[in-house]
Design a protein around this motif. Structure first.
Motif, PDB file in Angstrom:
ATOM      1  N   GLU A 143      49.047  37.600  29.592  1.00  0.00           N
ATOM      2  CA  GLU A 143      49.580  38.300  29.612  1.00  0.00           C
ATOM      3  C   GLU A 143      48.787  40.475  29.441  1.00  0.00           C
ATOM      4  N   ARG A 144      47.632  39.978  30.065  1.00  0.00           N
ATOM      5  CA  ARG A 144      46.819  41.163  30.334  1.00  0.00           C
ATOM      6  C   ARG A 144      47.496  41.705  31.846  1.00  0.00           C
ATOM      7  N   HIS A 145      46.764  43.197  31.280  1.00  0.00           N
ATOM      8  CA  HIS A 145      46.849  44.169  32.484  1.00  0.00           C
ATOM      9  C   HIS A 145      46.123  43.850  33.299  1.00  0.00           C
ATOM     10  N   LEU A 146      46.233  43.437  34.887  1.00  0.00           N
ATOM     11  CA  LEU A 146      44.313  43.598  35.894  1.00  0.00           C
ATOM     12  C   LEU A 146      44.802  44.110  36.785  1.00  0.00           C
ATOM     13  N   SER A 147      45.677  45.701  36.782  1.00  0.00           N
ATOM     14  CA  SER A 147      46.008  46.607  37.829  1.00  0.00           C
ATOM     15  C   SER A 147      46.687  47.368  37.168  1.00  0.00           C
TER      16      SER A 147
ATOM     17  N   LEU B   2      66.419  36.918  47.240  1.00  0.00           N
ATOM     18  CA  LEU B   2      66.250  37.509  46.719  1.00  0.00           C
ATOM     19  C   LEU B   2      64.746  36.997  46.192  1.00  0.00           C
ATOM     20  N   VAL B   3      63.609  37.759  46.150  1.00  0.00           N
ATOM     21  CA  VAL B   3      62.053  37.136  45.888  1.00  0.00           C
ATOM     22  C   VAL B   3      62.288  38.619  44.375  1.00  0.00           C
ATOM     23  N   ILE B   4      62.918  38.149  42.644  1.00  0.00           N
ATOM     24  CA  ILE B   4      62.339  39.097  41.940  1.00  0.00           C
ATOM     25  C   ILE B   4      61.270  39.266  41.333  1.00  0.00           C
ATOM     26  N   TYR B   5      59.770  40.346  40.865  1.00  0.00           N
ATOM     27  CA  TYR B   5      58.527  40.533  40.394  1.00  0.00           C
ATOM     28  C   TYR B   5      58.553  40.856  39.425  1.00  0.00           C
ATOM     29  N   GLY B   6      59.815  40.673  38.426  1.00  0.00           N
ATOM     30  CA  GLY B   6      59.644  41.907  37.360  1.00  0.00           C
ATOM     31  C   GLY B   6      58.790  42.116  36.680  1.00  0.00           C
ATOM     32  N   ASP B   7      57.983  42.565  36.107  1.00  0.00           N
ATOM     33  CA  ASP B   7      57.049  43.055  35.193  1.00  0.00           C
ATOM     34  C   ASP B   7      55.878  41.927  35.355  1.00  0.00           C
ATOM     35  N   VAL B   8      55.633  41.646  36.577  1.00  0.00           N
ATOM     36  CA  VAL B   8      54.430  40.569  36.705  1.00  0.00           C
ATOM     37  C   VAL B   8      53.748  40.791  37.830  1.00  0.00           C
ATOM     38  N   LEU B   9      54.227  42.283  38.719  1.00  0.00           N
ATOM     39  CA  LEU B   9      52.447  41.885  39.456  1.00  0.00           C
ATOM     40  C   LEU B   9      51.242  42.898  39.314  1.00  0.00           C
ATOM     41  N   GLU B  10      51.722  43.208  37.999  1.00  0.00           N
ATOM     42  CA  GLU B  10      50.849  44.273  37.012  1.00  0.00           C
ATOM     43  C   GLU B  10      49.500  43.266  36.569  1.00  0.00           C
ATOM     44  N   HIS B  11      49.927  42.401  36.217  1.00  0.00           N
ATOM     45  CA  HIS B  11      48.976  40.625  35.834  1.00  0.00           C
ATOM     46  C   HIS B  11      48.295  40.176  37.201  1.00  0.00           C
ATOM     47  N   MET B  12      48.314  40.629  37.737  1.00  0.00           N
ATOM     48  CA  MET B  12      47.170  40.469  39.580  1.00  0.00           C
ATOM     49  C   MET B  12      46.196  41.714  39.304  1.00  0.00           C
ATOM     50  N   SER B  13      45.183  40.940  40.266  1.00  0.00           N
ATOM     51  CA  SER B  13      44.874  42.356  40.913  1.00  0.00           C
ATOM     52  C   SER B  13      45.606  42.749  42.277  1.00  0.00           C
ATOM     53  N   VAL B  14      45.081  44.253  42.762  1.00  0.00           N
ATOM     54  CA  VAL B  14      46.337  44.479  43.913  1.00  0.00           C
ATOM     55  C   VAL B  14      46.759  43.414  44.975  1.00  0.00           C
ATOM     56  N   ALA B  15      45.181  43.192  45.161  1.00  0.00           N
ATOM     57  CA  ALA B  15      44.901  42.461  46.592  1.00  0.00           C
ATOM     58  C   ALA B  15      45.959  40.987  45.822  1.00  0.00           C
ATOM     59  N   GLU B  16      45.574  40.435  44.901  1.00  0.00           N
ATOM     60  CA  GLU B  16      47.326  39.399  44.613  1.00  0.00           C
ATOM     61  C   GLU B  16      48.215  39.406  44.956  1.00  0.00           C
ATOM     62  N   ALA B  17      48.320  40.958  43.904  1.00  0.00           N
ATOM     63  CA  ALA B  17      50.486  40.691  44.166  1.00  0.00           C
ATOM     64  C   ALA B  17      50.163  40.919  46.114  1.00  0.00           C
ATOM     65  N   GLN B  18      49.165  41.534  46.234  1.00  0.00           N
ATOM     66  CA  GLN B  18      49.592  41.650  47.830  1.00  0.00           C
ATOM     67  C   GLN B  18      49.772  40.497  48.047  1.00  0.00           C
ATOM     68  N   THR B  19      49.319  39.295  48.385  1.00  0.00           N
ATOM     69  CA  THR B  19      48.698  38.578  48.626  1.00  0.00           C
ATOM     70  C   THR B  19      50.534  37.723  48.069  1.00  0.00           C
TER      71      THR B  19
END
Length: 190
Positions: free
Chosen positions: A154-158, A94-111
């Motif tokens: 902490e800034r939301h990027l996506s 299990l890999v948890i991404y709890g309130d973290v992907l929005e701190h990356m661009s969509v492309a970075e989060a997907q990668t």
């Protein structure tokens, strides 16, 4: 902010239980651990599991004693971590991404989600247009009352919608409110 809202936590546990993920989880990776909220939430349901954490901001590691909670803590950016540090072979159950992907661009989060080793991912993401979507350079955690003016991560990027999450990842189940989305993603067979 190092914490995350309570919204969606119970639903996440219910989704993981319903899908049989909890009974098959022995190795967990918490990406962007913050104050260890997801560890606190899920560890009672995963007795004996080994927990690793990735946390980029050293202040959270120190302030929230992450080295006391997790078996291993990597002070790294999830976007650039050398995956050789992580579990070899099948990786994590299990890999948890709890309130973290929005701190990356969509492309970075997907990668990042596709790059880190795991069988199943739990994504908890503020939904576009919801209460938690926009954050600026100066963060205030309404749950703890703390201010975090110096953390550049902490800034939301996506902004994410349920449709974008489902287009980006192999979602097998989800729970969505106007403010938060919790998604279980199949990463590999196992």
């Amino acid at each position: 902010m190092p914490s995350s809202v309570d919204e969606g936590k119970l639903e996440a546990i219910e989704l993981l239980d319903k899908l049989g993920v909890l009974e098959k989880t022995f190795y967990v990776l918490d990406v962007g651990a913050g104050m260890g909220t997801w560890y606190n939430c899920l560890s009672p349901h995963l007795p004996g599991a080994e927990w690793d954490a990735i946390e980029v901001w050293p202040e959270w590691i120190r302030r929230y004693n992450l080295t006391e909670k997790y078996d291993r803590v990597f002070r790294q950016d999830a976007r650039t971590i050398d995956t050789a540090y992580l579990r070899l072979g099948d990786g994590y159950d299990l890999v948890i991404y709890g309130d973290v992907l929005e701190h990356m661009s969509v492309a970075e989060a997907q990668t990042v989600v596709h790059r880190l080793r795991g069988k199943v991912a739990l994504l908890s993401i503020p939904m576009a247009g919801g209460l938690y979507e926009h954050q600026t350079e100066h963060m205030h955690d309404y749950g703890t009352g703390e201010d975090f003016p110096d953390c550049p991560y902490e800034r939301h990027l996506s902004s994410w919608t349920p449709e974008l999450v489902k287009e980006s990842f192999n979602v097998v189940d989800s729970w969505v409110s106007p403010n938060m989305g919790v998604f279980v993603v199949q990463l590999s067979r196992g």
